[in-house]
Design an enzyme around this catalytic site. Structure first.
Site, PDB file in Angstrom:
ATOM      1  CG  ASP A  39      -2.103   0.938   1.069  1.00 21.52           C
ATOM      2  OD1 ASP A  39      -1.898   2.096   0.661  1.00 21.52           O
ATOM      3  OD2 ASP A  39      -3.234   0.504   1.373  1.00 21.52           O
ATOM      4  CB  SER A  80      -6.504   2.000  -0.032  1.00 20.52           C
ATOM      5  OG  SER A  80      -5.210   2.539   0.093  1.00 20.52           O
ATOM      6  CB  THR A 133      -5.836  -2.853   0.869  1.00 19.39           C
ATOM      7  OG1 THR A 133      -5.436  -1.483   0.866  1.00 19.39           O
ATOM      8  CG2 THR A 133      -5.183  -3.577  -0.287  1.00 19.39           C
ATOM      9  CD  GLU A 248      -3.031  -3.514   2.673  1.00 19.33           C
ATOM     10  OE1 GLU A 248      -3.763  -4.048   3.518  1.00 19.33           O
ATOM     11  OE2 GLU A 248      -3.121  -2.316   2.363  1.00 19.33           O
ATOM     12  CG  ASP A 253      -1.040   4.628   2.476  1.00 16.00           C
ATOM     13  OD1 ASP A 253      -0.860   5.345   1.480  1.00 16.00           O
ATOM     14  OD2 ASP A 253      -1.980   4.794   3.272  1.00 16.00           O
ATOM     15  CG  HIS A 257      -1.022   8.925   4.737  1.00  7.24           C
ATOM     16  ND1 HIS A 257      -1.670   9.802   3.888  1.00  7.24           N
ATOM     17  CD2 HIS A 257      -1.467   7.683   4.391  1.00  7.24           C
ATOM     18  CE1 HIS A 257      -2.481   9.113   3.080  1.00  7.24           C
ATOM     19  NE2 HIS A 257      -2.372   7.833   3.357  1.00  7.24           N
ATOM     20  CG  ASP A 295      -3.007   0.866  -2.600  1.00  9.75           C
ATOM     21  OD1 ASP A 295      -1.820   1.279  -2.492  1.00  9.75           O
ATOM     22  OD2 ASP A 295      -3.795   0.840  -1.639  1.00  9.75           O
ATOM     23  CG  HIS A 322      -3.200   8.113  -1.338  1.00 10.48           C
ATOM     24  ND1 HIS A 322      -4.373   7.404  -1.361  1.00 10.48           N
ATOM     25  CD2 HIS A 322      -2.611   7.831  -0.147  1.00 10.48           C
ATOM     26  CE1 HIS A 322      -4.485   6.709  -0.234  1.00 10.48           C
ATOM     27  NE2 HIS A 322      -3.439   6.953   0.516  1.00 10.48           N
TER      28      HIS A 322
HETATM   29 MG    MG Z   1      -4.262  -0.721   2.563  1.00  9.58          MG
HETATM   30 ZN    ZN Z   2      -3.141   6.150   2.380  1.00  9.78          ZN
END
Ligand code: MG
Ligand code: ZN
Length: 362
Positions: A39, A80, A133, A248, A253, A257, A295, A322
């Site tokens: 991710d 996502s 996800t 995953e 991710d 962030h 993703d 993102h």
């Molecule tokens: Mg995810």
């Molecule tokens: Zn995110």
């Protein structure tokens, strides 16, 4: 006479040569597919992890490489939910959607198609199993934050193995139901601690190891993604019809962030270790298609400098959300050639369906 024998041998050699060439050209279908999603894992995230890991990643073992476009139906920058749904169902939808189309209608997922064709199925994550996800592969809700509805959707499927966090969404619910009891009634062994995973070697397994999300790798999560993934493969591989498994690396991710390069690197290396073991399994097994992708990218990570021998990178971020850049697709095993090229994220679904030989119309 001798000339004749030589000629025969010559013809035979040509014949055998063409047979083996044909065998190599025949499109082979995988029995199993393992889809691995990092991710928020863009090329910069991969490059940073590669550098810190000594200019080396397991992902470098892949030879079939493509790129996917990630935009959603309503936004240039996806979330996502929409990108997970695109890969799981072959349809672009709006940000926040989980397994539903732009009108909110449920879309059949690759996991559900696999079940319909008698295959075993599984989901393994380093977040709550109800998070966007994994949810996109099994649930059908108009809003990704409906975690309790997503948990309830797990019971509407025949999924064999799922391991992650999210116990709270099964147990402390507004409707007062304890879905762990319903899971047990449906034949699942429900496991709450990672140590208990070792005892389970067959049957249906629900691993709800954390109330919500597992901790960061750097804060003591340990090798849980690796153990959970190999446990899932061991159980799913007992099905003579084959399996579909989505793994995953969820928190790459979250490092994006947080604009935290160490968080990104730790999580990507953790994910990459699993990639290595999955490839080891697939190479031995010979009937497994492995796909590693993301993703979307997160943070607009750029590497403004670095030091290969010092294993450091000088990271910069364009923001804390993102971004829209294409993300890589790595594939290996039978059916992997079609993952080369540049295509929409929905193309992941269609290529997996084709590899399995499933007809979406059925
Ligand atoms: Mg995810
Ligand atoms: Zn995110």
């Amino acid at each position: 006479m001798i000339q004749k024998i030589f000629f025969k041998a010559f013809l035979m050699t040509i014949f055998l040569f063409s047979i083996s060439a044909m065998a190599q050209e025949l499109p082979s279908k995988p029995k199993n597919i393992i889809l691995m999603i990092g991710d928020g894992m863009g090329l910069a995230q991969i490059t940073a992890a590669m550098t810190v890991n000594g200019n080396n990643l397991q992902m470098e073992r892949f030879t079939q490489i493509g790129l996917q476009k990630t935009h959603s139906s309503d936004n240039y920058v996806t979330d996502s939910g929409a990108s997970g749904t695109a890969m799981a169902t072959g349809e672009k939808t709006y940000n926040g959607a989980i397994g539903v189309d732009t009108a909110g209608n449920p879309l059949p997922t690759i996991l559900e198609y696999a079940e319909k064709h008698g295959k075993a199925t599984g989901l393994v994550t380093t977040c709550a199993i109800t998070h966007a996800t994994p949810a996109a592969f099994i649930a059908h809700v108009p809003n990704r934050s409906s975690y309790e509805d997503i948990a309830a959707d797990f019971l509407k499927t025949d999924i064999d193995v799922f391991i992650g966090g999210g116990l709270k969404h099964f147990r402390q619910r507004a409707d007062g139901k304890d879905l762990t009891l319903e899971l047990e009634e449906s034949g699942y062994r429900v496991v709450y601690e990672k140590g208990e995973l070792i005892d389970v070697t067959s049957g249906k397994l629900a691993g709800l190891l954390y109330d919500v999300h597992p901790p960061k790798y750097s804060e003591g999560r340990g090798d849980i993604l690796l153990h959970a993934s190999m446990k899932a493969i061991g159980i799913l591989n007992m099905d003579p019809d084959g399996f579909f498994l989505m793994i995953e690396g969820s928190q790459i991710d979250w490092g994006g962030h947080d604009n935290d390069i160490n968080y990104i690197v730790d999580e990507t290396i953790d994910f990459d270790r699993v990639v290595g073991q999955v490839l080891d399994f697939a190479e031995k097994n010979g009937e497994t298609l492995v796909i590693v992708t993301a993703d979307h990218e997160c943070g607009g990570l750029g590497l403004n400098g670095g030091d290969m021998s010092g294993k450091t990178v000088d990271a910069g971020f364009t923001g804390d959300q993102h971004t829209a850049v294409m993300v890589p697709v790595f594939a290996s095993g039978p059916g992997s050639e079609v993952f080369r090229g540049i295509y929409e994220n929905t193309g992941i679904f269609f290529r997996m369906m084709e590899a399995f030989g499933f007809d979406p119309a059925q």
